[in-house]
Write a protein that holds these residues in place. Sequence first.
Motif, PDB file in Angstrom:
ATOM      1  N   SER A  10       0.823  -1.216   0.000  1.00  0.00           N
ATOM      2  CA  SER A  10       0.000   0.000   0.000  1.00  0.00           C
ATOM      3  C   SER A  10       0.854   1.263   0.000  1.00  0.00           C
ATOM      4  CB  SER A  10      -0.952   0.014   1.194  1.00  0.00           C
ATOM      5  OG  SER A  10      -0.221  -0.052   2.411  1.00  0.00           O
ATOM      6  N   LEU A  11       1.980   1.247   0.698  1.00  0.00           N
ATOM      7  CA  LEU A  11       2.884   2.403   0.714  1.00  0.00           C
ATOM      8  C   LEU A  11       3.520   2.601  -0.654  1.00  0.00           C
ATOM      9  CD1 LEU A  11       4.244   4.650   2.407  1.00  0.00           C
ATOM     10  CD2 LEU A  11       6.049   3.003   2.916  1.00  0.00           C
ATOM     11  N   VAL A  12       3.968   1.512  -1.261  1.00  0.00           N
ATOM     12  CA  VAL A  12       4.617   1.600  -2.571  1.00  0.00           C
ATOM     13  C   VAL A  12       3.624   2.095  -3.617  1.00  0.00           C
ATOM     14  CG1 VAL A  12       5.787   0.319  -4.401  1.00  0.00           C
ATOM     15  CG2 VAL A  12       6.286  -0.203  -2.007  1.00  0.00           C
ATOM     16  N   LYS A  13       2.426   1.540  -3.640  1.00  0.00           N
ATOM     17  CA  LYS A  13       1.435   1.942  -4.643  1.00  0.00           C
ATOM     18  C   LYS A  13       1.002   3.398  -4.478  1.00  0.00           C
ATOM     19  CE  LYS A  13      -0.440  -2.157  -6.558  1.00  0.00           C
ATOM     20  NZ  LYS A  13      -1.657  -2.736  -7.081  1.00  0.00           N
ATOM     21  N   GLY A  14       1.180   3.952  -3.284  1.00  0.00           N
ATOM     22  CA  GLY A  14       0.831   5.355  -3.048  1.00  0.00           C
ATOM     23  C   GLY A  14       1.976   6.317  -3.274  1.00  0.00           C
ATOM     24  N   SER A  15       3.112   5.825  -3.702  1.00  0.00           N
ATOM     25  CA  SER A  15       4.279   6.695  -3.904  1.00  0.00           C
ATOM     26  C   SER A  15       4.120   7.531  -5.173  1.00  0.00           C
ATOM     27  CB  SER A  15       5.560   5.872  -3.962  1.00  0.00           C
ATOM     28  OG  SER A  15       5.699   5.239  -5.202  1.00  0.00           O
ATOM     29  N   PRO A  16       4.912   8.592  -5.303  1.00  0.00           N
ATOM     30  CA  PRO A  16       4.857   9.390  -6.530  1.00  0.00           C
ATOM     31  C   PRO A  16       5.049   8.518  -7.760  1.00  0.00           C
ATOM     32  CG  PRO A  16       6.144  10.516  -4.866  1.00  0.00           C
ATOM     33  CD  PRO A  16       5.851   9.137  -4.334  1.00  0.00           C
ATOM     34  N   ALA A  17       4.284   8.804  -8.807  1.00  0.00           N
ATOM     35  CA  ALA A  17       4.295   7.970 -10.007  1.00  0.00           C
ATOM     36  C   ALA A  17       4.622   8.795 -11.244  1.00  0.00           C
ATOM     37  CB  ALA A  17       2.928   7.305 -10.176  1.00  0.00           C
ATOM     38  N   ILE A  18       5.079   8.086 -12.261  1.00  0.00           N
ATOM     39  CA  ILE A  18       5.305   8.677 -13.578  1.00  0.00           C
ATOM     40  C   ILE A  18       4.669   7.756 -14.607  1.00  0.00           C
ATOM     41  CG2 ILE A  18       7.416   9.923 -12.952  1.00  0.00           C
ATOM     42  CD1 ILE A  18       9.034   7.633 -14.243  1.00  0.00           C
ATOM     43  N   GLY A  19       4.474   8.254 -15.810  1.00  0.00           N
ATOM     44  CA  GLY A  19       3.966   7.427 -16.899  1.00  0.00           C
ATOM     45  C   GLY A  19       5.011   6.425 -17.333  1.00  0.00           C
ATOM     46  N   THR A  20       4.578   5.378 -18.015  1.00  0.00           N
ATOM     47  CA  THR A  20       5.511   4.320 -18.404  1.00  0.00           C
ATOM     48  C   THR A  20       6.563   4.781 -19.408  1.00  0.00           C
ATOM     49  OG1 THR A  20       3.942   3.538 -20.055  1.00  0.00           O
ATOM     50  CG2 THR A  20       3.918   2.430 -17.910  1.00  0.00           C
ATOM     51  N   ASP A  21       6.336   5.895 -20.082  1.00  0.00           N
ATOM     52  CA  ASP A  21       7.318   6.420 -21.029  1.00  0.00           C
ATOM     53  C   ASP A  21       7.978   7.699 -20.527  1.00  0.00           C
ATOM     54  OD1 ASP A  21       6.870   4.387 -22.877  1.00  0.00           O
ATOM     55  OD2 ASP A  21       5.215   5.468 -23.799  1.00  0.00           O
ATOM     56  N   ASP A  22       7.759   8.039 -19.255  1.00  0.00           N
ATOM     57  CA  ASP A  22       8.256   9.291 -18.697  1.00  0.00           C
ATOM     58  C   ASP A  22       9.525   9.070 -17.886  1.00  0.00           C
ATOM     59  OD1 ASP A  22       6.035  10.549 -19.783  1.00  0.00           O
ATOM     60  OD2 ASP A  22       4.893  10.463 -17.916  1.00  0.00           O
ATOM     61  N   VAL A  23      10.165  10.183 -17.538  1.00  0.00           N
ATOM     62  CA  VAL A  23      11.290  10.172 -16.610  1.00  0.00           C
ATOM     63  C   VAL A  23      10.904  11.034 -15.413  1.00  0.00           C
ATOM     64  CG1 VAL A  23      13.080   9.790 -18.347  1.00  0.00           C
ATOM     65  CG2 VAL A  23      12.409  12.109 -17.767  1.00  0.00           C
TER      66      VAL A  23
END
Length: 118
Positions: free
Chosen positions: A75-88
């Motif tokens: 749950s902590l990992v899934k709530g972390s900041p995210a980027i798109g699969t083609d982003d940096v």
Amino acid sequence: MIQAADLREWRTSDVVDSGGHKIGSLEAVYVDTSTDEPAMATVQVGLPTRHRLVFVPLDGVIVGPGYVKVNYAKSLVKGSPAIGTDDVLPFEDEEAVFQHYGLQYEPGAAGERQLARR
């Protein structure tokens, strides 16, 4: 010390939390620019039509056949900041990843990034 060749073998492995619950698939490893040691990984999570990459620290990671076990709850990992699969990860968002996990953020002396993708 983890060798760069070993890091390539981790790609697409299942990432699981300390309880063995699958979080997603390992997409990339980011190293600390001051030590060149693995520091974070991106994990592909989400529905098949809506994948995103979330970040997870690699401190205390255990690597087994086909899996990478991290010391953080799913749950902590899934709530972390995210980027798109083609982003940096944008430089200005890098600190938020560390803050999410309660880790100290230390950019380089000249203000350079702390993380670099391998």
